[in-house]
Scaffold this motif. Structure first.
Motif, PDB file in Angstrom:
ATOM      1  N   ALA A 155       1.593  66.066 -84.760  1.00 53.52           N
ATOM      2  CA  ALA A 155       0.604  65.352 -83.953  1.00 53.52           C
ATOM      3  C   ALA A 155      -0.226  66.361 -83.165  1.00 53.52           C
ATOM      4  O   ALA A 155       0.318  67.265 -82.534  1.00 53.52           O
ATOM      5  CB  ALA A 155       1.304  64.397 -82.997  1.00 53.52           C
ATOM      6  N   ALA A 156      -1.540  66.212 -83.253  1.00 49.77           N
ATOM      7  CA  ALA A 156      -2.427  67.165 -82.585  1.00 49.77           C
ATOM      8  C   ALA A 156      -3.596  66.449 -81.938  1.00 49.77           C
ATOM      9  O   ALA A 156      -3.976  65.340 -82.340  1.00 49.77           O
ATOM     10  CB  ALA A 156      -2.941  68.207 -83.581  1.00 49.77           C
ATOM     11  N   LEU A 157      -4.159  67.098 -80.927  1.00 51.69           N
ATOM     12  CA  LEU A 157      -5.377  66.633 -80.263  1.00 51.69           C
ATOM     13  C   LEU A 157      -6.425  67.725 -80.397  1.00 51.69           C
ATOM     14  O   LEU A 157      -6.154  68.892 -80.112  1.00 51.69           O
ATOM     15  CB  LEU A 157      -5.104  66.358 -78.782  1.00 51.69           C
ATOM     16  N   CYS A 158      -7.609  67.334 -80.828  1.00 52.72           N
ATOM     17  CA  CYS A 158      -8.689  68.295 -81.057  1.00 52.72           C
ATOM     18  C   CYS A 158      -9.854  67.994 -80.121  1.00 52.72           C
ATOM     19  O   CYS A 158     -10.291  66.850 -79.993  1.00 52.72           O
ATOM     20  CB  CYS A 158      -9.147  68.209 -82.515  1.00 52.72           C
ATOM     21  N   GLY A 163       8.798  70.970 -74.633  1.00 52.97           N
ATOM     22  CA  GLY A 163       7.545  70.474 -74.066  1.00 52.97           C
ATOM     23  C   GLY A 163       6.778  69.562 -75.017  1.00 52.97           C
ATOM     24  O   GLY A 163       7.299  69.077 -76.025  1.00 52.97           O
ATOM     25  N   SER A 164       5.513  69.339 -74.688  1.00 49.97           N
ATOM     26  CA  SER A 164       4.637  68.524 -75.535  1.00 49.97           C
ATOM     27  C   SER A 164       3.206  69.014 -75.382  1.00 49.97           C
ATOM     28  O   SER A 164       2.880  69.758 -74.457  1.00 49.97           O
ATOM     29  CB  SER A 164       4.723  67.041 -75.155  1.00 49.97           C
ATOM     30  N   LYS A 165       2.371  68.584 -76.293  1.00 52.88           N
ATOM     31  CA  LYS A 165       1.001  69.093 -76.366  1.00 52.88           C
ATOM     32  C   LYS A 165       0.182  68.806 -75.109  1.00 52.88           C
ATOM     33  O   LYS A 165      -0.671  69.607 -74.728  1.00 52.88           O
ATOM     34  CB  LYS A 165       0.290  68.518 -77.595  1.00 52.88           C
ATOM     35  N   GLU A 166       0.435  67.683 -74.445  1.00 55.34           N
ATOM     36  CA  GLU A 166      -0.367  67.329 -73.276  1.00 55.34           C
ATOM     37  C   GLU A 166       0.009  68.129 -72.029  1.00 55.34           C
ATOM     38  O   GLU A 166      -0.788  68.231 -71.097  1.00 55.34           O
ATOM     39  CB  GLU A 166      -0.244  65.831 -72.972  1.00 55.34           C
ATOM     40  N   GLY A 167       1.231  68.649 -72.009  1.00 58.92           N
ATOM     41  CA  GLY A 167       1.678  69.392 -70.837  1.00 58.92           C
ATOM     42  C   GLY A 167       1.629  68.578 -69.565  1.00 58.92           C
ATOM     43  O   GLY A 167       1.240  69.094 -68.506  1.00 58.92           O
ATOM     44  N   GLY A 168       2.009  67.302 -69.656  1.00 57.82           N
ATOM     45  CA  GLY A 168       1.944  66.434 -68.480  1.00 57.82           C
ATOM     46  C   GLY A 168       0.524  66.175 -68.010  1.00 57.82           C
ATOM     47  O   GLY A 168       0.295  65.795 -66.864  1.00 57.82           O
ATOM     48  N   GLY A 169      -0.433  66.406 -68.876  1.00 59.33           N
ATOM     49  CA  GLY A 169      -1.839  66.208 -68.556  1.00 59.33           C
ATOM     50  C   GLY A 169      -2.558  67.493 -68.198  1.00 59.33           C
ATOM     51  O   GLY A 169      -3.790  67.564 -68.277  1.00 59.33           O
ATOM     52  N   ARG A 170      -1.803  68.514 -67.812  1.00 58.40           N
ATOM     53  CA  ARG A 170      -2.445  69.764 -67.375  1.00 58.40           C
ATOM     54  C   ARG A 170      -3.032  70.547 -68.542  1.00 58.40           C
ATOM     55  O   ARG A 170      -4.056  71.226 -68.383  1.00 58.40           O
ATOM     56  CB  ARG A 170      -1.459  70.622 -66.594  1.00 58.40           C
TER      57      ARG A 170
END
Length: 260
Positions: free
Chosen positions: A19-22, A41-48
């Motif tokens: 899963a990725a966000l571009c 962790g995750s790609k969003e980093g808690g939004g940061r």
């Protein structure tokens, strides 16, 4: 500010969908920055991580990709199967995807174990123009061995984590022993390396960053962030400014050398 995120799925060599966000900066994009999250962790980093990418895309003109390693976040796979080799494969697949979308240089950036991943990957992948690490451990086998609290008897180990415990296959430790991140840093040149570490990191000591810096060749930068912890909880703005300046310097084919 760029807010037009696009969700994508990228297949790794093991057939799993990541899963990725571009966030694409448009036809005048200066290239790609691929951001790798840390252990558990995750790609969003808690939004940061998303906030950082939006800020830096606007300030530098780079496009950004955030993704979940296999077994993490929304990506396919089981967390207990995680290995550094697998994460390197995942990152390589994302770099492949970037090249398929649009031409341009690729910069890889990773936090903590994601930072270890970008070092190991960058040393072997000449498509990477530059590498940036945040709080990256280099004594991997020692660090994770010290975190073991139990062996379950079924080929797994249990490690202490900030949020409790996690289970991994024993292959995780055996795989780590095949990587020397100091050697990886040494062969990155002449590609720039930016090393960022918190002065008060109580997970990965700042001495790891200094060892990386002393081993790497120019062009290289080291920034030890006063008051910074492992998560850069209260110092993220300072880190973003350092990264933004560095990315803009890359575009101008310059890289300031030095330590702060």
């Amino acid at each position: 500010m760029h807010t037009d995120w696009r969700e994508v799925r990228i297949q790794n060599p093991r057939g799993q969908l990541l899963a990725a966000l571009c966030l694409h900066s448009g036809p005048d994009s200066r290239g790609w920055v691929v951001v790798c999250h840390g252990f558990t962790g995750s790609k969003e980093g808690g939004g940061r991580a998303k906030a950082m990418a939006e800020r830096l895309a606007g300030e530098t003109g780079f496009s950004f990709v955030l993704f979940d390693f296999a077994g993490n976040g929304e990506s396919q796979g089981r967390f207990e199967d995680l290995t550094l080799s697998g994460q390197i494969q995942d990152l390589s697949a994302v770099v492949d995807w970037c090249g398929q979308q649009s031409p341009g240089p690729v910069v890889t950036m990773g936090r903590s174990f994601g930072g270890s991943t970008v070092l190991a990957h960058g040393a072997a992948d000449p498509r990477v123009q530059a590498v940036c690490t945040w709080a990256a451990p280099v004594r991997l086998a020692d660090l994770f061995s010290e975190a073991i609290i139990a062996e379950t008897g079924d080929g797994r180990i249990q490690l202490a984590d900030a949020d409790g415990t996690v289970d991994l296959n024993k292959d995780f430790l055996r795989d780590l022993e095949s990587y020397d991140l100091l050697k990886a840093a040494a062969v990155l040149a002449p590609r720039p390396l930016l090393i960022i570490h918190g002065e008060n990191d109580d997970v990965v000591p700042a001495s790891d960053a200094r060892r990386l810096y002393s081993t790497a060749s120019d062009p290289k930068e080291l920034h030890i962030i006063p008051g910074g912890d492992h998560q850069f909880t209260t110092t993220s703005e300072q880190v973003w400014k350092i990264v933004g300046r560095w990315l803009n310097a890359l575009h101008g084919e310059k890289c300031t050398q030095g330590e702060t």
